[in-house]
Design an enzyme around this catalytic site. Sequence first.
Site: not given
Length: 251
Positions: A215, A177, A14, A101, A99, A236, A171, A12
């Site tokens: 992570s 992150g 992003k 985010e 997701h 990510g 997740e 991903n």
Amino acid sequence: MLPMKNKFFGANWKMNLTTSKATDYFKTFEKLFATHSLTHKDIVFFPPMQLLAFIHSQFNQNIKVGSQNFYPQKQGAFTGEVSADMLLEDGISWVLIGHSERRSHLQEQDSLIKQKVLWALENNLNIVLCCGEDLSIRENGQEKTFIQKQLLSALEEVNPSHASKIVIAYEPIWAIGTGKVATSEQIGEMHQFLDHNLSSLGFNTSLIRIIYGGSVNAQNAKEILSIPYVDGTLVGSASLNPKDFFTIIDA
Ligand code: PGA
């Protein structure tokens, strides 16, 4: 015994990397890829929207490309959005849905996520459906109730015959992150819980992959991938480095 499924690896990206950076990325990635046999592994890149067709053109059938977003309507006045037909015509066969985010920054609610899931599956897209609790939910011991609600809301109207087109990504938001990975026990327990809930919803869980994200990196991937009920990873930050992402796939 748990069924053998192809491991799934999602990158991903992003809102990272440009065309020139992606070109350099794939020069390195292709070299690594050429020297290893990655059978029984499904690899899907989720780049920013404007790189989708370019990245698709870089690969043979072994690597797939997915979109981080789409809109659940055929066509029309939906400024800034892209449709399932547009993606499919360009060979983009996967989409990310739910997701955290997009749930937080773009205010995507369970109701939109449900519509996206139904639309994607009915229109021949494969989905990675993300779920995950934030830190306060985990600290209050409510994580299972919360995840069960997210799963039920997104999948209750899905026909179980779509199982093989579904990947579930667990997740935990507090691990995305942050460099803070969930423990093996936390991951194993939640993945088993997801597996049981998917069965209760009528899905054949030998066809659905349940992957972990948050992570994941070149150092911890091997341990995470050895946890029962973990069928792959959604990566990510570490997927932005071709060597690190390759190490994760190869772990
Ligand atoms: P991360 O992101 O690997 O940087 O934690 C994972 C994700 O958001 O899918």
